[in-house]
Design a protein around this motif. Sequence first.
Motif, short mmCIF file in Angstrom:
data_model
loop_
_atom_site.label_atom_id
_atom_site.label_comp_id
_atom_site.label_asym_id
_atom_site.label_seq_id
_atom_site.Cartn_x
_atom_site.Cartn_y
_atom_site.Cartn_z
N UNK A 1 39.32 35.37 29.68
CA UNK A 1 38.77 34.84 30.94
C UNK A 1 39.45 33.53 31.31
N UNK A 2 39.80 32.73 30.33
CA UNK A 2 40.56 31.51 30.60
C UNK A 2 41.93 31.82 31.15
N UNK A 3 42.59 32.84 30.60
CA UNK A 3 43.91 33.24 31.08
C UNK A 3 43.84 33.76 32.51
N UNK A 4 42.76 34.45 32.86
CA UNK A 4 42.60 34.92 34.24
C UNK A 4 42.49 33.74 35.18
N UNK A 5 41.76 32.72 34.79
CA UNK A 5 41.64 31.52 35.62
C UNK A 5 42.96 30.76 35.68
N UNK A 6 43.81 31.00 34.69
CA UNK A 6 45.10 30.30 34.58
C UNK A 6 46.22 31.04 35.30
N UNK A 7 45.92 32.14 35.98
CA UNK A 7 46.93 32.77 36.81
C UNK A 7 47.34 34.19 36.50
N UNK A 8 46.73 34.85 35.52
CA UNK A 8 47.07 36.26 35.29
C UNK A 8 46.63 37.09 36.49
N UNK A 9 47.35 38.18 36.72
CA UNK A 9 46.93 39.13 37.75
C UNK A 9 45.85 40.06 37.21
N UNK A 10 46.04 40.49 35.95
CA UNK A 10 45.15 41.49 35.37
C UNK A 10 45.14 41.36 33.86
N UNK A 11 44.00 41.62 33.25
CA UNK A 11 43.90 41.70 31.80
C UNK A 11 42.93 42.83 31.47
N UNK A 12 43.36 43.72 30.59
CA UNK A 12 42.51 44.81 30.12
C UNK A 12 42.34 44.66 28.62
N UNK A 13 41.09 44.64 28.18
CA UNK A 13 40.78 44.48 26.76
C UNK A 13 40.07 45.72 26.24
N UNK B 1 40.49 41.76 36.92
CA UNK B 1 41.53 41.99 37.93
C UNK B 1 41.30 41.01 39.07
N UNK B 2 42.23 40.09 39.26
CA UNK B 2 42.07 39.07 40.30
C UNK B 2 42.16 39.64 41.71
N UNK B 3 42.62 40.89 41.86
CA UNK B 3 42.68 41.48 43.20
C UNK B 3 41.47 42.36 43.50
N UNK B 4 40.57 42.52 42.54
CA UNK B 4 39.41 43.40 42.72
C UNK B 4 38.22 42.62 43.29
#
Length: 165
Positions: free
Chosen positions: A77-89, A141-144
């Motif tokens: 969640x920190x990486x998403x706030x830091x600019x990732x487009x998407x992360x799937x865990x 997903x930052x675009x969702x």
Amino acid sequence: TLGHDDWVTPPEIFDPINRCFKFDLDACAADHQAARCERFISPETDALQTRWADYGSRVWCNPPYGRTLHRWFEAATGAMQDGLDLCAMLVMANTDTSYWHRHVRDTASEVVFLSPRARFLRPDGSYLSSAPKGSALVIYDNSASRQTIHSYWRYLTEPFSQRSP
């Protein structure tokens, strides 16, 4: 060398998801044999102390299912706030934990519960027995849209497709 909770993601789970999302980083790979992407973060680099966005923008993460799992959610969640487009865990579906409520319930774009239980791989490619609990794919997903979608995927018999708009 892999430990008791460092299991490799089986291709029948990873490949369909990767076709949909086109990952460019595996954030949690023990080594190049376990990595599901060309670029990966190894234990020596320590993904929990590394800026994931420096390595990729579409991240796959199958973290150890042990006591540090909450730290992987914090990192994602920190990486998403830091600019990732998407992360799937790919994680254990521990829906009653505080980290699930903090990092999944209201922040994930989608939660996909897998059926049957995942059967992970050893480094030599042989299958382990089924995971001790059910697994879920948690997608950020930052675009969702901000509403979390919940769905189920029978990964051995159904194709995978992103459900979030």
